[in-house]
Design a protein around this motif. Structure first.
Motif, PDB file in Angstrom:
ATOM      1  N   SER A 212     -28.461 -35.501 -22.350  1.00  0.00           N
ATOM      2  CA  SER A 212     -29.999 -35.353 -21.536  1.00  0.00           C
ATOM      3  C   SER A 212     -30.959 -34.899 -22.418  1.00  0.00           C
ATOM      4  O   SER A 212     -31.502 -33.793 -21.880  1.00  0.00           O
ATOM      5  CB  SER A 212     -30.437 -35.322 -20.215  1.00  0.00           C
TER       6      SER A 212
ATOM      7  N   LEU B 166     -20.742 -24.726 -17.357  1.00  0.00           N
ATOM      8  CA  LEU B 166     -19.729 -24.402 -15.825  1.00  0.00           C
ATOM      9  C   LEU B 166     -18.399 -25.303 -16.188  1.00  0.00           C
ATOM     10  O   LEU B 166     -19.173 -26.938 -16.161  1.00  0.00           O
ATOM     11  CB  LEU B 166     -20.379 -24.295 -14.599  1.00  0.00           C
TER      12      LEU B 166
ATOM     13  N   ILE C  55     -26.976 -26.337 -19.418  1.00  0.00           N
ATOM     14  CA  ILE C  55     -28.135 -26.702 -19.954  1.00  0.00           C
ATOM     15  C   ILE C  55     -28.494 -26.101 -21.048  1.00  0.00           C
ATOM     16  O   ILE C  55     -27.421 -24.883 -21.516  1.00  0.00           O
ATOM     17  CB  ILE C  55     -29.243 -26.024 -18.106  1.00  0.00           C
TER      18      ILE C  55
ATOM     19  N   VAL D  16     -32.234 -24.447 -22.490  1.00  0.00           N
ATOM     20  CA  VAL D  16     -33.713 -24.090 -22.364  1.00  0.00           C
ATOM     21  C   VAL D  16     -34.781 -24.275 -23.169  1.00  0.00           C
ATOM     22  O   VAL D  16     -35.694 -25.012 -23.261  1.00  0.00           O
ATOM     23  CB  VAL D  16     -33.947 -23.136 -21.656  1.00  0.00           C
TER      24      VAL D  16
ATOM     25  N   PHE E  12     -35.387 -27.938 -22.868  1.00  0.00           N
ATOM     26  CA  PHE E  12     -34.651 -28.560 -22.095  1.00  0.00           C
ATOM     27  C   PHE E  12     -34.081 -29.337 -21.940  1.00  0.00           C
ATOM     28  O   PHE E  12     -34.031 -30.706 -21.489  1.00  0.00           O
ATOM     29  CB  PHE E  12     -35.839 -28.386 -20.674  1.00  0.00           C
TER      30      PHE E  12
ATOM     31  N   PRO F 124     -35.476 -34.445 -22.458  1.00  0.00           N
ATOM     32  CA  PRO F 124     -36.367 -34.967 -21.717  1.00  0.00           C
ATOM     33  C   PRO F 124     -36.854 -36.051 -22.853  1.00  0.00           C
ATOM     34  O   PRO F 124     -37.916 -36.629 -21.814  1.00  0.00           O
ATOM     35  CB  PRO F 124     -37.454 -33.896 -22.038  1.00  0.00           C
ATOM     36  N   VAL F 125     -37.244 -36.180 -23.313  1.00  0.00           N
ATOM     37  CA  VAL F 125     -37.880 -37.225 -24.219  1.00  0.00           C
ATOM     38  C   VAL F 125     -37.460 -37.834 -24.718  1.00  0.00           C
ATOM     39  O   VAL F 125     -37.549 -39.626 -24.951  1.00  0.00           O
ATOM     40  CB  VAL F 125     -39.065 -36.226 -25.215  1.00  0.00           C
TER      41      VAL F 125
ATOM     42  N   GLN G 115     -30.564 -31.179 -19.983  1.00  0.00           N
ATOM     43  CA  GLN G 115     -29.361 -31.042 -18.706  1.00  0.00           C
ATOM     44  C   GLN G 115     -28.001 -31.957 -19.729  1.00  0.00           C
ATOM     45  O   GLN G 115     -28.319 -32.618 -20.294  1.00  0.00           O
ATOM     46  CB  GLN G 115     -29.672 -31.663 -17.590  1.00  0.00           C
TER      47      GLN G 115
END
Lengths: 683, 266
Positions: free
Chosen positions: B250, B210, B224, B226, B229, B252-253, B231
């Motif tokens: 970002s 967006l 994002i 998926v 996942f 996640p790991v 961001q």
């Protein structure tokens, strides 16, 4: 049963559904509101308080010209931007003269206006303007409701005991609930609830019914905006410091993640946990509102002897409110709790800032946790909490947040915003950080867990409403648990993705498609020498169609499929399909609805929840697991003006099961059926 | 030390089969859902996008990967319209000092009227690992964008359909992937873009982003993806002919990867 058979059955239901059945029950508008906010319907929370609140406002409409932000927030479907826009419109343009004016307010679409006007109007009388005690009894309205329900099959707990040492339920198998309300305009409300659960005795010693709750609630008496004597709830800020009673999690309505605090309110729910008992008031001093409160109550707890100090310590607080066996009765109202404090709120135009502080004290100490995962849990017997919360609207954006601290231990904070990016697109973002040693007994901060402890996360949601027909809701949420949790023996993380598309081609038809995916870590179920974490993935697919056949009949179909995947294990599936027939004629004493549901799931992890119609103020979102059929018939009969009768019969039949339920709730056979009867008198 | 980074690198490669390319901070901040956008950085996400640009652009960017010192993407892009055609060039260098991947691309795009853009791109890949040697390969990209409604763009893009490889001695792949997407322009202030991407031999990914213009010259972005996942967030400032964009993604790991780019409009 194969998938094809199910489809065939469903199809036949569609074809033949008009034939068998009976009548309507509660309110479809309220049902829709609840379904859109109930937090993904995965928790068995009792939303009857919300039904109560909305039903109350349906009868005692809010006067929009005299309303307050707090009161509008009670109508959970308005988002903060809409509330600010409405209040701003009235402040700038003066009182609303016609409800049509609502259409000119920014952010008010027709559906919102239609919803709002069910609970509010522009010139309902309010206030103590010409109050007298004569009027109180002449214009006051009484509402008495009695509900009786029980399982028709015998549960293990009611069978004769084999020996004196076997545990049995001491009471009778029915649930009886009595509810009385007296209301005068929107200003005085007296509530009384009496309840006994199945297995409980009618009278416990000399104390009266198992659960009784009463309150007197007075509103808008000069400077005293609210006064409650008896049972009450308090909701401030974003729920980190102090929030009791009704609260929402992540759900299809993305705006409810920003909690709308309504401060002091009388407590009218029959949840036997998390309320205050005493006196509280909200006093207005211009831009300031001060809410002092004091509460003393006895609560259920399990106690254990500490071998070192030889003192009894609290090993667990019991929230179920069930007192059926001698051991449950032993823990009933076993410890005492004293809570006092206050909230100071400053409101100026679109800014509000609140300060909350309170002290809670327990008659015994909380025992320290004996596992690694709970060693940071609260110990001791007294706790001081402080918090500051804010909200502010700047142009098209509403900012909100709260910072909370339990003295001598941890902190928790949340900051977020809701922004209407264009007339058709709105976004919600928030970030949260709750420490593992942040304590509050009245903490319902938003997150993946139900309380705001040991969690960090970032949520982003989007709503697109291009016109009246289409709506798309979407959110994603990333969460991390910095410390261990029950069943998770290491710091862990996960994420949650949700999307819902709804299509409403006309006033009587709505199609909803929903997809949700959740991926989070938990202990691997594969046995190893030490517990390691593995990802568990869960996908939910749902299609729901509601349509009106003619003026009296509506039909509703739903199919929901769950897929559950654990690492190194085969996929597990769950399936639920149901057919509803809803009969709500404009002019008949009868109304009702009925449902036939088929479910076929591979056990607990793939269980599926579905909202169920119930008798008025009743509420159920049962979870379906294993294989079987569920049927219910729910009917209402209006005997005469002010006298209504409800009846619900439900039945769940499980395939290939010798027993239903477990422990003392166990029933021999593959069937569990329940009968509910309810009578309401309004006078 | 170099060996350590080499090891880390292979960990990253394993987790994200496409980590070695970079779509520039604007498209990255939009969750890399750039297939239906018209931007100079389209030369990397979907070449057809440059056919929608009225002027010549030059931009250069730098991305640090996962906060690992020295592990970076350095990239530059250029595009120029010539009548109905547009020409584009891209350069990307990824890796650490002992491991380096370079991708150089040339693009020819053409607009068939204002609603339909087509493009073809040719990429030259070089892989160099200290003490192991180097390898080279050529790959092809094809892209299309179509304006279905005044505010809706649909697009599709295919990379390396012939699955060209470095050579038989190198396991490192050049991913073959296909992307479909849509970009919906709600207003002058707001657009939402989505993309579905399938990489051969990897899971499909869904991405969404967006962009919101706070004021005419400042844009805020978020997105994002998926699978995995991730961001994304970023902002862009446009001052006369200069663009400065910033993005952070970002994982996640693996953590955060910030990037910045400077662009100039001729």
């Amino acid at each position: 049963m194969s998938f094809k058979t199910k489809l065939f059955l469903l199809f036949s239901l569609l074809v033949f559904s008009k034939v068998s059945f009976a009548q309507t029950s509660d309110d479809p508008d309220i049902e829709y509101i609840i379904e859109s906010i109930a937090s993904n319907q995965t928790q068995d929370y009792d939303y009857s308080e919300l039904i109560d609140r909305l039903t109350y406002y349906k009868r005692n409409k809010i006067n929009l010209n005299k309303t307050s932000k707090e009161q509008l927030q009670e109508l959970v479907f308005l988002n903060p931007l809409q509330i600010d826009a409405l209040l701003n419109h009235i402040a700038v343009n003066g009182k609303l003269i016609n409800v049509l004016e609502l259409q000119s307010i920014k952010g008010f679409d027709l559906e919102t206006i239609k919803n709002l006007l069910r609970f509010a109007d522009i010139n309902t009388p309010s206030g103590f303007e010409n109050f007298s005690f004569n009027k109180l009894f002449k214009d006051g309205r009484n509402d008495l409701l009695v509900r009786y329900s029980r399982y028709l099959e015998q549960q293990q707990g009611f069978s004769p005991a084999k020996s004196t040492s076997t545990s049995r339920y001491l009471g009778t198998p029915e649930r009886v609930f009595t509810r009385y309300r007296f209301a005068y305009s929107n200003n005085i409300e007296f509530s009384l609830n009496l309840e006994k659960d199945p297995g409980e005795k009618y009278l416990n010693g000399n104390y009266g019914p198992d659960f009784s709750s009463a309150s007197l609630y007075i509103k808008d008496l000069g400077k005293v905006k609210k006064l409650v004597i008896g049972d009450y709830s308090l909701q401030f800020g974003q729920g980190l410091t102090l929030w009791s009673g009704l609260s929402f999690g992540k759900g299809a309505d993305i705006f409810t993640v920003a909690k709308q605090d309504i401060g002091l309110k009388n407590y009218t729910s029959i949840n036997e946990f998390s309320f205050f008992r005493g006196v509280a008031t909200q006093i207005n001093f211009g831009k300031f509102d001060f809410t002092p409160f004091v509460s003393y109550n006895k609560i259920d707890a399990g106690l254990a002897l500490n071998p070192l100090t030889n003192l009894e310590e609290i090993s667990s607080l019991q929230q179920s409110g069930l007192h059926r066996t001698s051991s449950e009765l032993k823990n009933r109202r076993r410890i005492s709790q004293l809570v006092f404090g206050g909230n100071l709120q400053y409101n100026y135009k679109k800014l509000s800032i609140g300060l909350t502080g309170y002290h809670s004290n327990y008659s015994q100490d909380f025992a320290p946790g004996n596992s690694v995962y709970n060693q940071f849990d609260f110990t001791g017997n007294s706790l001081n909490n402080v918090g500051i919360n804010y909200s502010y609207t700047l142009n098209n954006t509403y900012f909100f947040g709260e910072f909370a601290h339990s003295l001598n231990s941890g902190i928790a904070y949340i900051n977020g915003l809701i922004s209407s990016l264009s007339p058709t697109v709105s976004a919600v973002l928030f970030n949260r950080n709750y420490q593992k040693d942040y304590y509050s007994f009245y903490n319902q901060g938003i997150g993946e867990s139900s309380t705001a402890v040991n969690e960090k996360g970032f949520y982003a949601g989007l709503q697109i409403k291009p016109d009246r027909q289409f709506e798309l809701d979407f959110y994603s949420d990333l969460f991390k648990f910095p410390y261990l949790k029950f069943g998770v023996d290491a710091p862990s993380q996960g994420y949650d993705i949700f999307s819902q598309f709804s299509f409403t081609p006309n006033k009587t038809t709505r199609l909803t498609l929903r997809y949700q995916f959740q991926n989070k870590q938990q202990n691997d179920t594969q046995p190893t020498y030490t517990n390691v974490l593995a990802f568990a993935k869960k996908s939910n697919y749902r299609a729901d169609l509601l349509y009106q056949v003619n003026k009296s009949f509506s039909l509703r179909n739903r199919i929901e499929i769950v897929q559950y995947h654990e690492e190194n294990k085969a996929n597990r599936y769950g399936f639920l399909a149901y057919q509803d027939v809803i009969y709500s004629p404009l002019s008949s004493r009868w109304s009702g609805n009925t449902r036939l549901a088929l479910f076929d799931t591979d056990g607990f992890d793939t269980r599926i929840y579905a909202y169920e119609n119930d008798v008025l103020y009743g509420f159920s979102i049962p979870g379906f697991q294993n294989r079987g059929v569920r049927y219910y018939l729910n009917a209402r009969y209006n005997v005469k003006r002010g006298v209504d009768l409800w009846m619900k019969y439900s039945l769940t039949k499980f395939n290939d099961q010798q027993t239903v339920g477990s422990g003392l709730d166990q029933i021999q056979g593959d069937l569990r059926s329940e009968l509910k009867l309810q009578l309401r008198l309004q006078f | 030390m170099g060996k350590f980074y080499l090891l880390l690198f292979f960990v990253f490669i394993f987790i994200s089969a496409r980590a070695q390319d970079n779509n520039g901070p604007r498209i990255t901040a939009l969750g890399n859902a750039g297939v239906a956008l018209q931007d100079v950085w389209s030369v990397k996400s979907n070449q057809a996008g440059i056919a929608g640009l009225k002027r010549a652009f030059l931009a250069a960017g730098y991305e640090n990967k996962f906060g690992v010192k020295g592990l970076s993407n350095q990239s530059a892009v250029f595009s120029i319209p010539v009548k109905d055609y547009a020409l584009g060039a891209s350069f990307n260098s990824y890796g650490v000092s002992d491991y380096n991947e370079i991708k150089t691309g040339l693009t020819l795009a053409r607009s068939f009227g204002p609603k339909l853009f087509l493009a073809i791109g040719l990429n030259y890949h070089q892989l160099k690992i200290t003490d192991y040697g180097s390898a080279k390969a050529v790959s092809v990209d094809v892209g299309v964008q179509y304006q279905a409604f005044p505010n809706l763009w649909l697009a599709s893009h295919i990379s390396n359909p012939n699955q060209s490889k470095y050579d038989n001695n190198t396991d490192q792949i050049i991913p073959a992937h296909i992307q479909f997407g849509a970009n919906y322009i709600f207003s002058d202030q707001l657009l939402i873009t989505t993309e579905v991407e399938k990489i051969l031999d990897a899971q499909a990914d869904f991405k969404a982003g967006l962009e919101y213009k706070l004021v005419k010259f400042v844009a805020l972005r978020g997105g994002i993806s998926v699978n995995p996942f991730k961001q994304y967030a970023g902002f862009g400032v446009n001052y006369q002919r200069i663009n400065i964009d910033f993005a952070v993604s970002s994982h996640p790991v693996l953590g955060y990867s910030p990037q910045v780019a400077l662009g100039y409009e001729f």
